[in-house]
Design a protein around this motif. Structure first.
Motif, PDB file in Angstrom:
ATOM      1  N   GLY A  12    -110.560 -14.642 -75.341  1.00  0.00           N
ATOM      2  CA  GLY A  12    -110.455 -15.214 -76.682  1.00  0.00           C
ATOM      3  C   GLY A  12    -110.335 -16.731 -76.653  1.00  0.00           C
ATOM      4  O   GLY A  12    -110.693 -17.345 -75.662  1.00  0.00           O
ATOM      5  N   GLY A  51    -109.594 -12.434 -84.848  1.00  0.00           N
ATOM      6  CA  GLY A  51    -108.629 -12.520 -83.769  1.00  0.00           C
ATOM      7  C   GLY A  51    -107.548 -11.481 -83.946  1.00  0.00           C
ATOM      8  O   GLY A  51    -107.599 -10.640 -84.850  1.00  0.00           O
ATOM      9  N   THR A  65    -117.209 -13.835 -77.637  1.00  0.00           N
ATOM     10  CA  THR A  65    -116.013 -14.613 -77.367  1.00  0.00           C
ATOM     11  C   THR A  65    -116.114 -15.104 -75.925  1.00  0.00           C
ATOM     12  O   THR A  65    -117.198 -15.081 -75.329  1.00  0.00           O
ATOM     13  N   TRP A  74    -111.077 -16.407 -80.211  1.00  0.00           N
ATOM     14  CA  TRP A  74    -111.729 -15.831 -81.383  1.00  0.00           C
ATOM     15  C   TRP A  74    -113.004 -15.092 -81.030  1.00  0.00           C
ATOM     16  O   TRP A  74    -113.721 -15.490 -80.107  1.00  0.00           O
ATOM     17  N   ILE A  75    -113.293 -14.047 -81.776  1.00  0.00           N
ATOM     18  CA  ILE A  75    -114.614 -13.417 -81.697  1.00  0.00           C
ATOM     19  C   ILE A  75    -115.436 -13.942 -82.869  1.00  0.00           C
ATOM     20  O   ILE A  75    -115.039 -13.790 -84.033  1.00  0.00           O
TER      21      ILE A  75
END
Lengths: 289, 289
Positions: free
Chosen positions: B237, B22, B201, B239-240
């Protein structure tokens, strides 16, 4: 007799005003942002401004501050001028964003739409022309330009070879005035829009005419990624001319020659929406620069 | 009773696998690329990798080299872990290019097209559904996804407020699986396309439904700049998640809640063209990454 492609020499491109900007490279060396003056003399702006990592994009990002300095340098015969000859001319800027105005040359749109009419179109050529002209006049009255997004990765140098992808069945040229922004523009009125323009250059906006329209989904219409954005489809430059050197961006002549034959010779007067209206329109949605 | 908007806490977003990536910031400080592990603990990757200017984009540009190092760090309890709480979650990456696949969720396209049918459409709802379904099945058979270009400047953090422009009359949400590329991909076959994906994401792909279609120029069809690319229209997002932590990108559940009510609950199984076909398709025109 074989057709021998005619490539203009880089030094042959003249421009208005005391200087222009470009991006140049010596063989096997990194490109550098360059000040170009008439007579084909150039100055490495990284060295002249003592900024070893400077790019032309950064020059436009700091346009208001740097412009007076560029004037000083252009007038300084003691600066480290070198000949343009022998240098490779790259695309003059690597923009973060590319906006393309579609269906904006009145005569060109009418010609294209008449030429690409469906074979079972019941209208005569004259009827079709009149209908298309009426649509364009309504758009102009309603102040509704049509703008789509391009990929910076399609840009290439003005003299670079373009490798056409195998799927491009009807590749076509189309010269466009290219506008380079020099101040972040968000929701700017038409009257102030030209204050955000740093300079102008020229782009060859290649299009594969066979893949413009999605025949399988008529409502979706156009497929700009596929028809306009292959690598090299936007040769740009050679020079960016400061806006102050251009009396009227709505009165510029645009000429394209193919092996010596003139294929396009028109004026930006024919634009339905001029530069100020386009910049103002785009800035209602996106931030320019 | 007034509607009180429910905003999920950043720490509530869980993910599969040992870590995710992130971009985070402490109040009044620059954002930093972060390794995130379950339990809401984060590591500043600029410090951990001793690269003070590192961005998440650069991490994906060097994905193959950095991935083993990220595994080591995620498993290292002596690293400088800190709590996620109190940090602001930014968009996890600032990509150079954004590609959006249109008309790709079979059921969603059928629902939308039936709902937005012209009032004088002579077809019954059942006839319209059957016709739209047939078009989509033909597209899938002909292997022709539809992809358009988005603006990176429309991306914003996943918990940021979105300011709707005054002209957006019918703003609408739409969750999308977002694919992050980790190796330059040009003309890659479908079979190898997933090897170019670094991670996944989620994006909220906001659209102003009132401005999708250009009624003044039916042939041109859609106006993606206007309807999808205002600043903040692509919350991304938080997070990826590395691709290796996702068993099958074609079997992910996507859920959107508005003030606690579920508005979207679907599966990427419904995608007409899966991730591998889309990556391969786009790479025929543009270079990914």
């Amino acid at each position: 007799m074989e057709d021998i492609p005619v490539k203009p020499a880089a030094a042959s491109a003249s421009f208005s005003g005391p200087f222009a900007l470009g991006s140049l490279s010596a063989p096997d060396q990194a490109s550098f942002p360059a000040l170009v003056i008439p007579g084909g003399r150039v100055l490495d702006l990284r060295a002249a401004l003592a900024e070893p990592a400077l790019t032309t994009r950064q020059i436009f990002e700091r346009w208001d501050v740097l412009l007076p300095r560029l004037h000083e340098l252009a007038a300084d015969p003691t600066a480290a001028w070198r000949p343009l000859e022998g240098l490779r001319v790259q695309a003059p800027v690597e923009p973060r964003q590319v906006f393309q105005s579609g269906a904006n040359y009145r005569q060109h749109v009418i010609d294209l739409e008449v030429a690409h009419r469906s074979p079972d179109d019941p209208r005569t050529v004259e009827e079709a022309r009149a209908e298309i002209a009426a649509i364009m006049d309504r758009r102009a009255a309603e102040d509704l330009p049509y703008v789509f997004i391009g990929l910076p990765s399609a840009i290439t140098g003005p003299y670079d070879d373009v490798v056409l992808p195998s799927w491009a069945e009807q590749p076509d040229w189309e010269l466009e005035l290219a506008v380079v922004i020099g101040r972040p523009a968000q929701r700017v009125p038409v009257e102030e829009a030209l204050e955000y323009v740093a300079g102008y250059t020229i782009a060859n906006d290649l299009t594969d005419r066979a893949t413009v329209f999605r025949r399988d989904m008529k409502a979706i219409g156009t497929d700009w990624l596929r028809c306009k954005n292959a690598p090299g489809f936007t040769p740009l430059g050679p020079w960016i001319v400061p806006a102050e050197s251009i009396a009227d961006p709505g009165d510029l002549r645009v000429t394209l020659k193919l092996n010596g034959d003139t294929m396009q010779d028109e004026s930006t007067k024919d634009m339905l929406f001029g530069v100020a209206r386009l910049v103002s329109y785009i800035s209602q949605t996106a931030q320019l620069l």
